[in-house]
Design a protein around this motif. Structure first.
Motif, PDB file in Angstrom:
ATOM      1  N   LEU A   1       0.839  -1.202   0.000  1.00 58.71           N
ATOM      2  CA  LEU A   1       0.000   0.000   0.000  1.00 58.71           C
ATOM      3  C   LEU A   1       0.869   1.246   0.000  1.00 58.71           C
ATOM      4  O   LEU A   1       0.609   2.207  -0.734  1.00 58.71           O
ATOM      5  CB  LEU A   1      -0.932  -0.004   1.217  1.00 58.71           C
ATOM      6  N   GLN A   2       1.918   1.240   0.814  1.00 56.63           N
ATOM      7  CA  GLN A   2       2.842   2.375   0.848  1.00 56.63           C
ATOM      8  C   GLN A   2       3.530   2.555  -0.497  1.00 56.63           C
ATOM      9  O   GLN A   2       3.659   3.675  -0.997  1.00 56.63           O
ATOM     10  CB  GLN A   2       3.880   2.165   1.947  1.00 56.63           C
ATOM     11  N   ASN A   3       3.964   1.460  -1.115  1.00 57.97           N
ATOM     12  CA  ASN A   3       4.642   1.545  -2.407  1.00 57.97           C
ATOM     13  C   ASN A   3       3.718   2.088  -3.494  1.00 57.97           C
ATOM     14  O   ASN A   3       4.162   2.821  -4.392  1.00 57.97           O
ATOM     15  CB  ASN A   3       5.169   0.173  -2.815  1.00 57.97           C
ATOM     16  N   SER A   4       2.440   1.749  -3.419  1.00 57.30           N
ATOM     17  CA  SER A   4       1.505   2.249  -4.427  1.00 57.30           C
ATOM     18  C   SER A   4       1.335   3.763  -4.327  1.00 57.30           C
ATOM     19  O   SER A   4       1.092   4.429  -5.337  1.00 57.30           O
ATOM     20  CB  SER A   4       0.156   1.554  -4.272  1.00 57.30           C
ATOM     21  N   ILE A   5       1.482   4.293  -3.116  1.00 55.75           N
ATOM     22  CA  ILE A   5       1.354   5.743  -2.934  1.00 55.75           C
ATOM     23  C   ILE A   5       2.630   6.458  -3.341  1.00 55.75           C
ATOM     24  O   ILE A   5       2.583   7.487  -4.023  1.00 55.75           O
ATOM     25  CB  ILE A   5       0.999   6.068  -1.476  1.00 55.75           C
ATOM     26  N   THR A   6       3.776   5.930  -2.937  1.00 54.09           N
ATOM     27  CA  THR A   6       5.050   6.608  -3.182  1.00 54.09           C
ATOM     28  C   THR A   6       5.554   6.367  -4.603  1.00 54.09           C
ATOM     29  O   THR A   6       5.532   7.267  -5.442  1.00 54.09           O
ATOM     30  CB  THR A   6       6.083   6.162  -2.151  1.00 54.09           C
ATOM     31  N   TYR A   7       5.967   5.143  -4.890  1.00 58.75           N
ATOM     32  CA  TYR A   7       6.512   4.849  -6.217  1.00 58.75           C
ATOM     33  C   TYR A   7       5.428   4.921  -7.296  1.00 58.75           C
ATOM     34  O   TYR A   7       5.676   5.434  -8.401  1.00 58.75           O
ATOM     35  CB  TYR A   7       7.169   3.467  -6.214  1.00 58.75           C
ATOM     36  N   GLY A   8       4.235   4.416  -6.975  1.00 54.96           N
ATOM     37  CA  GLY A   8       3.146   4.533  -7.937  1.00 54.96           C
ATOM     38  C   GLY A   8       2.759   5.977  -8.193  1.00 54.96           C
ATOM     39  O   GLY A   8       2.514   6.381  -9.336  1.00 54.96           O
ATOM     40  N   GLY A   9       2.719   6.775  -7.120  1.00 56.82           N
ATOM     41  CA  GLY A   9       2.397   8.191  -7.285  1.00 56.82           C
ATOM     42  C   GLY A   9       3.431   8.930  -8.093  1.00 56.82           C
ATOM     43  O   GLY A   9       3.098   9.782  -8.928  1.00 56.82           O
ATOM     44  N   ALA A  10       4.723   8.614  -7.883  1.00 55.48           N
ATOM     45  CA  ALA A  10       5.787   9.267  -8.650  1.00 55.48           C
ATOM     46  C   ALA A  10       5.681   8.921 -10.127  1.00 55.48           C
ATOM     47  O   ALA A  10       5.932   9.774 -10.989  1.00 55.48           O
ATOM     48  CB  ALA A  10       7.147   8.845  -8.105  1.00 55.48           C
ATOM     49  N   THR A  11       5.296   7.685 -10.437  1.00 57.20           N
ATOM     50  CA  THR A  11       5.127   7.294 -11.837  1.00 57.20           C
ATOM     51  C   THR A  11       3.999   8.080 -12.490  1.00 57.20           C
ATOM     52  O   THR A  11       4.105   8.528 -13.642  1.00 57.20           O
ATOM     53  CB  THR A  11       4.850   5.790 -11.939  1.00 57.20           C
ATOM     54  N   VAL A  12       2.891   8.273 -11.759  1.00 59.31           N
ATOM     55  CA  VAL A  12       1.774   9.056 -12.298  1.00 59.31           C
ATOM     56  C   VAL A  12       2.214  10.488 -12.560  1.00 59.31           C
ATOM     57  O   VAL A  12       1.869  11.084 -13.600  1.00 59.31           O
ATOM     58  CB  VAL A  12       0.584   9.025 -11.320  1.00 59.31           C
ATOM     59  N   LEU A  13       2.994  11.067 -11.664  1.00 59.10           N
ATOM     60  CA  LEU A  13       3.403  12.463 -11.793  1.00 59.10           C
ATOM     61  C   LEU A  13       4.408  12.684 -12.915  1.00 59.10           C
ATOM     62  O   LEU A  13       4.676  13.835 -13.279  1.00 59.10           O
ATOM     63  CB  LEU A  13       4.015  12.950 -10.471  1.00 59.10           C
ATOM     64  N   GLN A  14       4.982  11.620 -13.463  1.00 62.46           N
ATOM     65  CA  GLN A  14       5.927  11.763 -14.564  1.00 62.46           C
ATOM     66  C   GLN A  14       5.229  12.050 -15.887  1.00 62.46           C
ATOM     67  O   GLN A  14       5.883  12.397 -16.865  1.00 62.46           O
ATOM     68  CB  GLN A  14       6.768  10.494 -14.696  1.00 62.46           C
ATOM     69  N   TYR A  15       3.904  11.925 -15.915  1.00 61.22           N
ATOM     70  CA  TYR A  15       3.130  12.140 -17.132  1.00 61.22           C
ATOM     71  C   TYR A  15       2.171  13.305 -16.915  1.00 61.22           C
ATOM     72  O   TYR A  15       1.768  13.592 -15.783  1.00 61.22           O
ATOM     73  CB  TYR A  15       2.369  10.869 -17.505  1.00 61.22           C
TER      74      TYR A  15
END
Length: 312
Positions: free
Chosen positions: A224-238
């Motif tokens: 859950l933490q990884n989905s917020i941090t690393y997943g969130g960073a991936t979303v913000l790259q676009y």
């Protein structure tokens, strides 16, 4: 009836001479500066927490640098692997000139800022995700009896400079994008760049700590933490224009990751807001960072109050 306890022992609730209060260093331990420990002000407590983090991180760093060749190879591998994320964007732009109306330098700006903020937060507090393992093994109890803030110890545990690969690579992409962008630089746009980097790091650090505290109640919350941090960073790259407005609204008003780069980038790059929010939102990254840090701190304190040790 005569007391059958051995001399020198005490019942629960008693506090005989010779015992120390919780939080004080035991006899023979290196005591922290008195002006930091005894002061009641929040500034003094923050200074002591930062100093504790620094001491623990320095200890782990000395351990890592004992094997310099291994450190250099791991740091190089981390940088190369991280660059593959941006290589995917470069490959996409071999077949198109724009993505959601955003050019390659503009996506480079988004990628560089989000990667730098996430990488710096991971370097400083990323090991907080080990909280669940410490709770399961009972080793968190050891941190709680040491004369240093438990959160500072947890965030500095297994600190290593090889994690510099991600923020260094993100900074390199950001410098390239700033050189390639055709932007009319005004004083507020220039100021927004370092502000969003600092505030973005604070927001991601809060996400690391806030996600870790969930493990006080839910032991298997690492993903859950990884989905917020690393997943969130991936979303913000676009760019936000390629996502549904519901998702963009959730990243603004739910988990406020949009304040890392989406909203400030709209002002810097002169891009319209897909949600039509007031212009003040584009300058609100410091407010979002403060609120995220406060929420993470409250969550940590609530988790500690709910924690029940293993008795080890």
């Amino acid at each position: 009836m005569a007391d059958s306890r051995p001399a020198g022992t005490a019942c629960a609730g008693e506090h005989p001479a010779g015992l120390v209060h919780a939080g004080e260093p035991p006899a023979g331990a290196a005591a922290p500066p008195a002006d930091l420990v005894r002061a009641e002000g929040p500034v003094a407590r923050v200074r002591w927490a930062v100093r504790s983090w620094w001491l623990v991180a320095a200890m782990w760093n000395r351990s890592t640098m004992s094997y310099r060749l291994s450190f250099a190879l791991m740091a190089l591998a981390s940088t190369v692997v991280t660059f593959l994320d941006f290589a995917v964007i470069l490959l996409m732009f071999q077949h198109t000139r724009a993505l959601g109306g955003w050019t390659l330098p503009e996506l480079g700006f988004l990628y560089g800022t989000s990667s730098f903020a996430l990488g710096t937060a991971n370097l400083l507090v990323g090991t907080a995700d080990a909280l669940g393992e410490r709770i399961r093994t009972g080793s968190l109890d050891t941190m709680l009896i040491r004369p240093a803030p438990a959160l500072a110890q947890l965030c500095a545990e297994r600190f290593t400079l090889r994690r510099l690969g991600r923020p260094v690579q993100g900074a390199a992409v950001l410098v390239w994008s700033l050189a390639a962008l055709d932007v009319h630089w005004t004083w507020d746009r220039v100021l927004l760049v370092p502000v969003l980097l600092v505030c973005g790091t604070a927001i991601f650090a809060s996400a690391f700590i806030g996600g870790a505290t969930v493990q006080f109640w839910w032991g298997e919350a690492g993903e859950l933490q990884n989905s917020i941090t690393y997943g969130g960073a991936t979303v913000l790259q676009y760019p936000p224009t390629i996502f549904a407005k519901e998702l963009v609204a959730g990243v603004v008003f739910g988990i406020p990751l949009a304040f890392v780069n989406w909203l400030p980038a709209q002002r810097i790059l002169g891009r319209p807001d897909p949600l039509g929010l007031p212009t003040a939102f584009q300058y609100a990254s410091p407010v979002a960072a403060v609120l995220c840090c406060a929420a993470a701190g409250l969550a940590w304190r609530a988790g500690l109050r709910a924690y029940r040790g293993t008795g080890s």
